[in-house]
Design a protein around this motif. Structure first.
Motif, PDB file in Angstrom:
ATOM      1  N   UNK A 262       0.838  -1.194   0.000  1.00 33.86           N
ATOM      2  CA  UNK A 262       0.000   0.000   0.000  1.00 33.86           C
ATOM      3  C   UNK A 262       0.877   1.249   0.000  1.00 33.86           C
ATOM      4  N   UNK A 263       2.005   1.173   0.708  1.00 34.42           N
ATOM      5  CA  UNK A 263       2.989   2.257   0.737  1.00 34.42           C
ATOM      6  C   UNK A 263       4.239   1.714   1.418  1.00 34.42           C
ATOM      7  N   UNK A 264       5.306   2.500   1.420  1.00 32.68           N
ATOM      8  CA  UNK A 264       6.517   2.136   2.131  1.00 32.68           C
ATOM      9  C   UNK A 264       6.535   2.827   3.485  1.00 32.68           C
ATOM     10  N   UNK A 265       7.194   2.210   4.461  1.00 29.64           N
ATOM     11  CA  UNK A 265       7.203   2.799   5.791  1.00 29.64           C
ATOM     12  C   UNK A 265       7.866   4.181   5.741  1.00 29.64           C
ATOM     13  N   UNK A 266       7.463   5.045   6.654  1.00 33.69           N
ATOM     14  CA  UNK A 266       7.766   6.471   6.566  1.00 33.69           C
ATOM     15  C   UNK A 266       9.249   6.779   6.622  1.00 33.69           C
ATOM     16  N   UNK A 267      10.041   6.015   7.355  1.00 31.19           N
ATOM     17  CA  UNK A 267      11.467   6.307   7.443  1.00 31.19           C
ATOM     18  C   UNK A 267      12.145   6.109   6.088  1.00 31.19           C
ATOM     19  N   UNK A 268      11.718   5.100   5.335  1.00 31.97           N
ATOM     20  CA  UNK A 268      12.276   4.876   4.008  1.00 31.97           C
ATOM     21  C   UNK A 268      11.778   5.930   3.033  1.00 31.97           C
TER      22      UNK A 268
END
Length: 471
Positions: A262-268
Motif C-alpha cells: 500500500x505504501x513504504x514505511x515512513x522512514x524509508x
C-alpha cells in the motif's frame, strides 16, 4: 461453471526426502489439481501446511467453480521426519526446525525440490507469476508460511496465517521487527488468532499476532487481521465461512490487480526519492574520500585507528577487532567506526588535536537469520549525520542519536559489502554487482535549515487500527 467440464487429479500418499534443503527429512504429501479443461495450463499454486486433504480439497474446488479463486494445484504437506541411522534409534519430528525456524531453508525446499516434483507427478504446469502462488498454515505452519512470502518473495506473494508463532521459539520474535523496518515487499496476507491463545516461555501468541498486525500496518502491507473473542489457538483454520471471506480478500481482482504494498514505511519514504528502486549499475564504484579532520586524516588497520597529519602517524584509538570503515560527521567532531567482528556501529568524540575519546555504541545492527559477519563491512555518512551501513541484511540506516530505523535489502537479498553516496545517489555493491538508487538527501555538509527531519522519531506514529477485525 459446469462441474462436468472440469478436470480433477488426485495423487495421495506421495513422499519426498530433502536433498539440498532439509537434507534427510522424509516428507509425506498429497496433490489435488483442478483445471477447467484439458488445454488449461499456467495453474495457480496452493500450498497447505498440515491441512486436511478431504475437507480442504472439496472446499477449494467449490471456490474455483465459483471463480472466487483461480484454478490450480493444491499441495498438502506435513512436517518432515528424520529417520534413525542406527537400529536402536528413534525418529525425530522436524516440525520445529522446518516450520518455526526464522529463515529460508524450508521455503527453499518447497520451491526448489518439492514443487518441481509435484509438477512432474501431476503433469501440470504452474504459473510462473509469484502473485499466483499461495501458502497457508497454522501456529508453526503460520510461521513457515510467513517465511515463504518473506524469504522467497520471488515465488510466494499470498498467504493465510492462523495464530502464527511470531514468538521466541526459533527466532519468530525477530520477524516483525525486521518487517517493520525493511522496505515493504509485495505480500498480501490474512492473519487470524483467538483471544485464548497460549502464553508460555516463548511468549504470548495473542500479543505476538497483535504486534504483527501493528507492524504490518506501519510498514504498509495489504492485509487483514481477524481476532476471535473467546476462542483458542488456530481457531476456525478449516472453517468454510472464514475461508470464503479470507480467499475473497486475498484473491480479489487477481486477474487485473497485482500484489503490491500500500505504501513504504515512513522512514524509508523520507530517505529515498519517490518511486526510486534499486537499479543495476555497470559503471565503477565511486572513489571514497578519507575521513579528514583539521588537515589530517584517519586511517585504520586491524583493531587500531590512526591519525596522520604533517607526516606524523600515531595511534588515536584501539581495542577494536576488525575495523572495516570510518566515517566522519558533517560537523566534524564525531568519528563513526564499523567493526565487522562486532554488532555495533561505534562513535568516538574528536578533539582539536585529532585525538579520540568517549567511545560509545552508536547503534546495534540487525542480524541476518544465519549471519556470519555480525558487523558492517562499510559505512557512509549523509549530510544529516545519518549513517548508512553495508551489512548482510542490506543497507541499514542509523539516525544521528543512535537508532537503526530502516533496512534497504539489495535485489535478491544479496549481502551488501560496500556503500557510498555521491551527490543524491546511493551506491551499494555485493561482490562484482553494483546497484544504485536516488535519495532525497546527499552526502556532504548539511544545510540544517533544509535538511530532512530524519534525526527524530516522532513521525509515523499511527493510532488508527483499520486492519483489525474482531469477531
Amino acid at each position: 461453471m459446469n462441474e462436468k467440464t472440469i478436470i480433477e487429479k488426485q495423487f495421495t500418499k506421495c513422499s519426498i526426502t530433502g536433498c539440498n534443503f532439509e537434507r534427510g527429512s522424509y516428507f509425506e504429501y498429497d496433490i489435488y489439481a483442478v483445471k477447467p479443461d484439458e488445454k488449461a495450463n499456467e495453474l495457480a499454486l496452493y500450498v497447505l501446511l498440515e491441512h486436511s486433504f478431504d475437507t480442504m480439497s472439496a472446499m477449494l474446488k467449490n471456490f474455483m467453480l465459483e471463480e472466487l479463486i483461480p484454478f490450480g494445484i493444491a499441495v498438502f504437506i506435513r512436517p518432515g521426519v528424520l529417520n534413525p541411522t542406527i537400529p536402536t534409534g528413534t525418529n525425530r519430528n522436524m516440525r520445529a526446525a522446518e516450520f518455526d525456524q526464522y529463515g529460508p531453508n524450508f521455503s527453499n525446499f518447497l520451491v526448489e525440490e518439492l514443487i518441481p516434483e509435484v509438477c512432474r507427478i501431476s503433469g501440470e504446469t504452474l504459473s510462473s507469476q509469484p502473485d499466483m502462488h499461495f501458502i497457508c498454515g497454522g501456529s508453526s505452519g503460520g510461521m513457515a508460511a510467513w517465511n515463504a512470502v518473506w524469504f522467497r518473495n520471488d515465488y510466494f506473494r499470498r498467504a493465510f496465517l492462523s495464530s502464527p508463532t511470531f514468538s521466541a521459539m526459533r527466532g519468530g520474535e525477530e520477524a516483525m521487527v525486521i518487517a517493520r523496518k525493511t522496505e515493504t515487499k509485495p505480500i498480501k496476507l490474512y492473519i487470524t488468532c483467538g483471544t485464548e491463545e497460549p502464553d508460555y516461555f516463548f511468549g504470548s501468541s495473542l500479543l505476538a499476532a497483535q504486534n504483527a498486525a501493528s507492524a504490518l500496518e506501519f510498514a504498509g502491507y495489504d492485509f487483514r487481521f481477524e481476532q476471535f473473542n473467546g476462542e483458542g489457538h488456530c481457531c476456525r483454520r478449516d472453517d468454510a465461512t472464514l475461508w470464503r471471506r479470507m480467499m475473497g480478500f486475498l484473491w480479489a481482482n487477481w486477474e487485473t490487480v497485482p500484489v503490491k504494498p500500500l505504501f513504504n514505511q515512513i522512514r524509508i519514504r523520507k530517505l529515498t526519492a519517490t518511486g526510486s528502486s534499486w537499479q543495476r549499475y555497470n559503471g565503477t564504484f565511486p572513489e571514497r574520500q578519507p575521513a579528514a579532520f583539521n588537515g589530517g586524516i584517519y586511517t585504520f588497520s586491524g583493531g587500531n585507528i590512526y591519525f596522520e597529519k604533517d607526516g606524523i602517524k600515531q595511534i588515536a584509538a584501539g581495542g577494536f577487532e576488525k575495523i572495516t570503515a570510518l566515517g566522519i560527521s558533517s560537523d566534524k567532531w564525531r568519528l563513526y567506526i564499523a567493526d565487522a567482528a562486532r554488532r555495533f556501529i561505534y562513535a568516538m568524540s574528536i578533539f582539536p588535536d585529532g585525538s579520540l575519546d568517549q567511545c560509545c555504541k552508536l547503534a546495534p545492527l540487525h542480524l541476518r537469520y544465519d549471519f556470519t559477519t555480525p558487523g558492517a563491512s562499510d559505512i557512509t555518512v549523509l549530510a544529516d549525520d545519518r549513517v548508512l551501513a553495508a551489512t548482510e541484511l542490506g543497507i541499514q540506516g542509523i539516525v544521528s542519536f543512535g537508532l537503526t530505523d530502516l533496512i534497504l535489502p539489495l535485489p535478491g537479498d544479496l549481502p551488501a559489502e560496500r556503500v557510498t553516496v555521491y551527490q543524491n545517489t546511493l551506491y551499494a555493491a555485493s561482490g562484482e554487482q553494483i546497484f544504485v538508487r536516488e535519495l532525497k538527501i546527499s552526502a556532504g555538509k548539511s544545510d540544517t535549515a533544509n535538511a530532512p527531519a530524519t534525526s527524530g522519531y516522532s513521525d509515523g506514529f499511527s493510532y488508527k487500527r483499520s486492519h483489525l477485525f474482531f469477531s
